[in-house]
Design a protein around this motif. Structure first.
Motif, PDB file in Angstrom:
ATOM      1  N   LYS A 155       7.760  47.202  33.328  1.00 50.09           N
ATOM      2  CA  LYS A 155       6.637  47.437  34.240  1.00 50.09           C
ATOM      3  C   LYS A 155       6.962  46.860  35.609  1.00 50.09           C
ATOM      4  N   GLY A 206       9.388  57.348  42.442  1.00 48.78           N
ATOM      5  CA  GLY A 206       8.952  56.087  41.835  1.00 48.78           C
ATOM      6  C   GLY A 206       8.887  54.923  42.802  1.00 48.78           C
ATOM      7  N   VAL A 227      13.372  51.846  37.115  1.00 51.91           N
ATOM      8  CA  VAL A 227      12.536  51.655  35.929  1.00 51.91           C
ATOM      9  C   VAL A 227      11.969  52.989  35.466  1.00 51.91           C
ATOM     10  N   LYS A 228      11.516  53.808  36.393  1.00 51.70           N
ATOM     11  CA  LYS A 228      10.940  55.108  36.033  1.00 51.70           C
ATOM     12  C   LYS A 228      11.946  55.983  35.292  1.00 51.70           C
ATOM     13  N   GLN A 229      13.211  55.915  35.727  1.00 50.28           N
ATOM     14  CA  GLN A 229      14.218  56.807  35.156  1.00 50.28           C
ATOM     15  C   GLN A 229      14.931  56.242  33.929  1.00 50.28           C
ATOM     16  N   GLY A 288      11.361  50.457  41.388  1.00 48.17           N
ATOM     17  CA  GLY A 288      10.486  51.538  40.938  1.00 48.17           C
ATOM     18  C   GLY A 288      11.227  52.749  40.394  1.00 48.17           C
ATOM     19  N   PRO A 289      12.147  53.338  41.170  1.00 50.62           N
ATOM     20  CA  PRO A 289      12.869  54.504  40.656  1.00 50.62           C
ATOM     21  C   PRO A 289      13.753  54.198  39.447  1.00 50.62           C
ATOM     22  N   ASP A 325       6.939  59.118  46.195  1.00 50.60           N
ATOM     23  CA  ASP A 325       6.123  58.852  45.008  1.00 50.60           C
ATOM     24  C   ASP A 325       6.750  59.457  43.761  1.00 50.60           C
ATOM     25  N   THR A 326       7.257  60.663  43.882  1.00 46.75           N
ATOM     26  CA  THR A 326       7.929  61.316  42.747  1.00 46.75           C
ATOM     27  C   THR A 326       9.145  60.511  42.302  1.00 46.75           C
ATOM     28  N   PRO A 386      12.025  52.596  30.325  1.00 41.36           N
ATOM     29  CA  PRO A 386      10.624  52.903  30.028  1.00 41.36           C
ATOM     30  C   PRO A 386       9.823  51.729  29.471  1.00 41.36           C
TER      31      PRO A 386
END
Length: 266
Positions: free
Chosen positions: A199, A250, A191-193, A188-189, A247-248, A196
């Motif tokens: 998924k 990711g 991919v978020k960072q 999660g983190p 959550d922030t 892009p």
């Protein structure tokens, strides 16, 4: 009575090992996005939060998260807490869990696999899927006939020199593989960072063993009941802030049974 007295002495002596002047954290220096020596990991930020509530600074003992980690850090009394540890692990005394997450399927966001939610989905057949060798999802892949074309990445490595998670996501982003299966707090983190176009899909619908979700705690030395209870209280009183921090970052947050996503605002 003598036995009770001796037991009480042993408990007091063990509890006295916990530093009163710093939050002494055992951590991997190169396990980003979880922990990092430059303090940018979400477990570093969690340590900052706990230390702030205790009114003390953070002090790290760095050691690769591999064989001997607990023996050479927590048990050697070089530090007093591991920020992220799976519930029920016998090497440490677990606090109450502060989040639940799962393994995830990572795919191109606009690709044909973006709607897949289970490893039994026929759309995964004949696809090249990255997997950490020996991790729980490998059993599910084998059950569903997905191992023949799988690309394996090493499980136990010194992350100062090798990063299987990043290698796996780099290969997926470069279309070398079609999908990847990775522990959610890593996927999660990252991919978020950095990715892009990808998924992250939490694998919450698998019903057969082994389970793919885990409750994550803080680990302390066996016998440190006083310290454990103090941390349990801190977790309970700061849970909403912990959820927001994760959550922030990711991290996919699930309910306690690992069956659905958690709303961090609640």
């Amino acid at each position: 009575m003598a036995g009770l007295a001796l037991s009480g002495m042993a408990t007091a002596q063990t509890s006295d090992l916990v530093s009163k002047t710093a939050l002494r954290v055992c951590a991997d220096p190169a396990n980003y996005p979880m922990s990092a020596q430059d303090g940018t990991g979400f477990e570093n930020k969690l340590a900052d939060l706990i230390a702030d509530r205790l009114g003390v600074p953070v002090q790290y003992t760095w050691y690769p998260m591999a064989t001997g980690f607990v023996r050479n850090t927590l048990r050697a009394n070089r530090c007093d807490i591991v920020m992220g540890y799976a519930q029920g692990h016998e090497l440490v005394l677990n606090t109450n869990h502060y989040y639940t997450s799962s393994y995830t399927l990572v795919v191109p966001a606009d690709g044909p696999l973006s709607g897949v939610t289970t490893l039994s989905d026929p759309a995964l057949r004949d696809k090249v899927i990255g997997i950490i060798a020996g991790s729980p999802p490998a059993t599910h892949m084998a059950r569903n006939g997905l191992m023949l074309k799988a690309r394996a990445y090493n499980l136990v490595v010194d992350r100062r020199h090798e990063s299987p998670a990043i290698d796996m996501l780099d290969d997926l982003a470069a279309d070398t593989t079609d999908a990847a299966i990775l522990w959610g707090p890593l996927a999660g983190p990252l991919v978020k960072q950095q990715y892009p176009g990808l998924k992250v899909i939490p694998l919450t619908q698998e019903t057969l063993p082994p389970r793919l979700f885990f409750r994550i705690t803080m680990g302390v030395r066996q016998g440190e009941k006083v310290w454990q209870r103090k941390l349990n209280s801190l977790i309970r009183r700061n849970q909403s802030e912990i959820n927001a921090l994760l959550d922030t970052a990711g991290v996919p947050l699930l309910n306690d049974m690992g069956t659905d996503m958690l709303d961090p605002s609640k």
